[in-house]
Design an enzyme around this catalytic site. Structure first.
Site, PDB file in Angstrom:
ATOM      1  N   CYS A   1      -0.480   4.150   2.102  1.00 48.26           N
ATOM      2  CA  CYS A   1      -0.317   3.981   3.557  1.00 48.26           C
ATOM      3  C   CYS A   1       1.145   4.201   3.967  1.00 48.26           C
ATOM      4  O   CYS A   1       1.418   4.825   4.987  1.00 48.26           O
ATOM      5  CB  CYS A   1      -0.706   2.574   4.000  1.00 48.26           C
ATOM      6  SG  CYS A   1      -2.161   1.896   3.226  1.00 48.26           S
ATOM      7  N   ASP A   2       2.075   3.664   3.199  1.00 53.43           N
ATOM      8  CA  ASP A   2       3.463   3.576   3.670  1.00 53.43           C
ATOM      9  C   ASP A   2       4.471   4.437   2.907  1.00 53.43           C
ATOM     10  O   ASP A   2       5.625   4.546   3.331  1.00 53.43           O
ATOM     11  CB  ASP A   2       3.933   2.102   3.592  1.00 53.43           C
ATOM     12  CG  ASP A   2       3.071   1.192   4.460  1.00 53.43           C
ATOM     13  OD1 ASP A   2       2.572   1.678   5.481  1.00 53.43           O
ATOM     14  OD2 ASP A   2       2.897   0.015   4.106  1.00 53.43           O
TER      15      ASP A   2
ATOM     16  N   CYS B   1       0.831  -1.209   0.000  1.00 55.21           N
ATOM     17  CA  CYS B   1       0.000   0.000   0.000  1.00 55.21           C
ATOM     18  C   CYS B   1       0.867   1.261   0.000  1.00 55.21           C
ATOM     19  O   CYS B   1       1.357   1.690   1.045  1.00 55.21           O
ATOM     20  CB  CYS B   1      -0.917  -0.023   1.220  1.00 55.21           C
ATOM     21  SG  CYS B   1      -1.968   1.427   1.334  1.00 55.21           S
TER      22      CYS B   1
END
Ligand code: FAD
Ligand code: NAP
Length: 304
Positions: free
Chosen positions: A133-134, A130
């Site tokens: 997200c990261d 992701c």
């Protein structure tokens, strides 16, 4: 007894719930996580009409706000089974069982794992599925992105906002991604490609990822590619295991429906990415959600 139970609050399930509740049906929407589905894992969405560009989680929130306006009830739960009793269905979660005259399955799918050494061990310590997200954890770092589809290439482009360099590792010498996405990647100075190459192992020290062993499938040569992170986008697997016993899945695990989103079981419908289909997009998910939301109304009128 609900008129409709929708399983999964991604764009397909949310739209089905919206249409059914606007037909004045009682609707329960069951979700095991945050509403929004894969949109929560998507950076920029540029192909949803009405928005030139919007972040996935923002679009998810806007859809959810719209759905809750018309009386849909929400429940948290991981659906484990559906029992068909003819004129009603039971939807079984771990701690609760719900009854509905109809069910719409909208459980989508998940990222496929690469299945190599180091992948599990370094998950959350350099291995990610992701970018939204990261990605921000990898400022000025060197990243590998594995895969050649829309997800891999689009998310690689997004990662260049943070990373100093992004290397796309693809098992062929041609990308699967849409042409417009490919062209953007080719024009991006921070992106380079390792063609005809597969990741054999993700390597690291005691703490974090330091690289990957990459094999050229044509020459057989293996080399160590240094990297601070490895983002994996090698396709999708349906989240349909709970519906196996119903007999609505094909051999690969995707749900088969007709054009009205009917499965083989009367009163059980399916929409979105969990279906067997060619194009898995937010637009197709909401389109199918709209169809099923209308079909349940017709089904209940005719059968109840
Ligand atoms: P999902 O969005 O997957 O939602 C399914 C929901 O069901 C999830 O919330 C899940 O938690 C829930 N669920 C699953 N199993 C259960 C269970 N047993 N019990 C309870 N709840 C359950 N499409 C575009 O159009 N434009 C893009 O730019 C774009 N970018 C993308 C980027 C990435 C990285 C990915 C992976 C996909 C992207 N897509 C894009 C595709 C798009 O996100 C999907 O096609 C769309 O989200 C599918 O919607 P859905 O509602 O069918 O499934
Ligand atoms: P995908 O289209 O199935 O692509 C998977 C990629 O991973 C392919 O390039 C495939 O190689 C490669 N691959 C598969 N298994 C592998 C393995 N074991 N090792 C190495 N490489 C492997 O999956 P996706 O990119 O996640 O896209 C899924 C769906 O979401 C698609 O329908 C896509 O259109 C949609 N989506 C749309 C957008 C958008 O519209 N902007 C963005 C993201 C996703 P091969 O090419 O050789 O098969």
């Amino acid at each position: 007894m609900y008129d409709v139970i929708v399983i999964g609050a991604g764009p397909a399930g949310m739209t089905a719930a919206l249409y059914a509740s606007r037909s004045n049906l009682s609707v329960l929407l069951i979700e095991r996580g945050a509403p929004g589905g894969q949109m929560n894992n998507t950076a920029e969405v540029e192909n949803y009409p009405g928005f030139e560009s919007i972040m996935g989680p923002e679009l998810a929130q806007k859809m959810y706000d719209g759905v809750t306006k018309f009386g849909t009830k929400n429940a948290y739960g991981i659906v484990q089974d559906i029992k068909d009793h003819g004129d009603y269905k039971e939807v079984i979660c771990e701690e609760e069982t719900y009854q509905g005259k109809t069910v719409i399955v909208a459980t989508g799918c998940v990222h496929r794992k690469l299945g190599v050494n180091g992948e599990e061990n370094f998950a959350g310590r350099g291995v990610s599925y992701c970018a939204v997200c990261d990605g921000a954890f990898f400022r000025n770092k060197r990243l590998l992105v594995v895969g050649g589809g829309d997800s891999a290439v689009e998310e690689a482009i997004y990662l260049t906002r943070f990373a100093s360099e992004v290397v796309i590792v693809h098992r062929r010498d041609e990308l699967r991604a849409q042409k417009i996405i490919q062209d953007r990647a080719f024009a991006n100075d921070k992106i380079s490609f390792l063609w005809d190459s597969v990741v054999e192992e993700i390597t690291g020290n005691d703490m974090v990822v330091t690289g990957a062993k990459v094999r050229n499938v044509k020459t057989g040569d293996v080399h160590e590619e240094p990297a601070d992170g490895v983002f994996i986008y090698v396709g999708l697997e349906p989240l349909t295991e709970p519906f196996k016993e119903l007999g609505i899945l094909n051999a690969a695990g995707w749900i088969e429906t007709d054009d009205h989103m009917n499965t083989k079981i009367p009163g059980v419908f399916a929409v979105g990415d969990a279906r067997e289909k060619d194009l898995r997009q937010i637009t197709t998910a909401v389109g199918e959600g709209g169809i099923a939301g209308q079909q349940v109304y017709k089904y209940i009128e005719e059968n109840h």
